[in-house]
Scaffold this motif. Structure first.
Motif, PDB file in Angstrom:
ATOM      1  N   HIS A 183      58.512 126.875   8.637  1.00 28.82           N
ATOM      2  CA  HIS A 183      58.232 126.820  10.071  1.00 28.82           C
ATOM      3  C   HIS A 183      59.050 125.688  10.690  1.00 28.82           C
ATOM      4  CE1 HIS A 183      54.732 129.520   9.629  1.00 28.82           C
ATOM      5  NE2 HIS A 183      54.705 128.993   8.417  1.00 28.82           N
ATOM      6  N   GLN A 192      69.832 126.470  17.131  1.00 30.02           N
ATOM      7  CA  GLN A 192      68.831 127.099  18.002  1.00 30.02           C
ATOM      8  C   GLN A 192      68.215 126.072  18.938  1.00 30.02           C
ATOM      9  OE1 GLN A 192      66.041 130.016  16.404  1.00 30.02           O
ATOM     10  NE2 GLN A 192      64.397 129.009  17.555  1.00 30.02           N
ATOM     11  N   HIS A 239      58.385 127.548  17.326  1.00 31.73           N
ATOM     12  CA  HIS A 239      57.869 128.921  17.296  1.00 31.73           C
ATOM     13  C   HIS A 239      58.838 129.867  16.606  1.00 31.73           C
ATOM     14  CE1 HIS A 239      54.535 127.618  19.733  1.00 31.73           C
ATOM     15  NE2 HIS A 239      55.401 127.058  20.565  1.00 31.73           N
ATOM     16  N   HIS A 240      59.335 129.396  15.475  1.00 31.64           N
ATOM     17  CA  HIS A 240      60.248 130.202  14.667  1.00 31.64           C
ATOM     18  C   HIS A 240      59.932 129.935  13.201  1.00 31.64           C
ATOM     19  CE1 HIS A 240      64.007 132.470  14.122  1.00 31.64           C
ATOM     20  NE2 HIS A 240      64.137 131.744  13.024  1.00 31.64           N
TER      21      HIS A 240
END
Length: 147
Positions: A97, A142, A72-73
């Protein structure tokens, strides 16, 4: 011509090792699996699974349900000048994505030799620093900051 919408898939093991692959067209350019969608309406998760299989031989469908996760980034970046000829004239930016893929420790990698010439499993911090793309390194960090 390539569509300027792509996926990046960080492939990792439960022990924190991350798969990096070295590009065939640029020595010492290490990265995660990346690739553009094949059609403007291609589902991003489908594109991610396809690219993983094309570049590493890993079949996402054979893995446990939920192994492939949308992070979701997304980021937008400037396409490197040496690769702009693959896109329509005037296209200089791409939207990428991010996905992650947890694989079993014994996963075998079969590279597509026209695209990549070597692979390594590295501890995530080492993998993040070895990526030629700062955003690829950021995706790895991340993923592990959320773990």
């Amino acid at each position: 011509m390539k569509i300027p919408i792509s996926v990046l898939v960080v492939i990792y093991k439960s022990n924190g090792e991350v798969l990096l692959i070295e590009r065939a067209d640029k020595a010492n350019f290490w990265q995660s699996v990346t690739g553009s969608v094949d059609a403007i309406d291609e589902d991003l998760k489908v594109a991610a699974a396809r690219e993983v299989f094309e570049e590493t031989g890993i079949d996402v469908a054979a893995l446990p349900m939920g192994s492939l996760q949308d992070m979701h980034h997304q980021i937008e970046y400037e396409i490197y000048p040496q690769w702009r000829h693959r896109y329509a004239p005037g296209v200089t930016r791409n939207v990428e994505h991010w996905f992650s893929l947890l694989v079993p420790d014994a996963t075998q990698v079969q590279l597509a030799p026209r695209e990549h010439v070597a692979y390594e499993w590295l501890p995530f911090a080492d993998a993040a620093s070895k990526c030629f793309s700062p955003s690829n390194g950021a995706a790895i960090l991340q993923l592990f900051s959320a773990a």
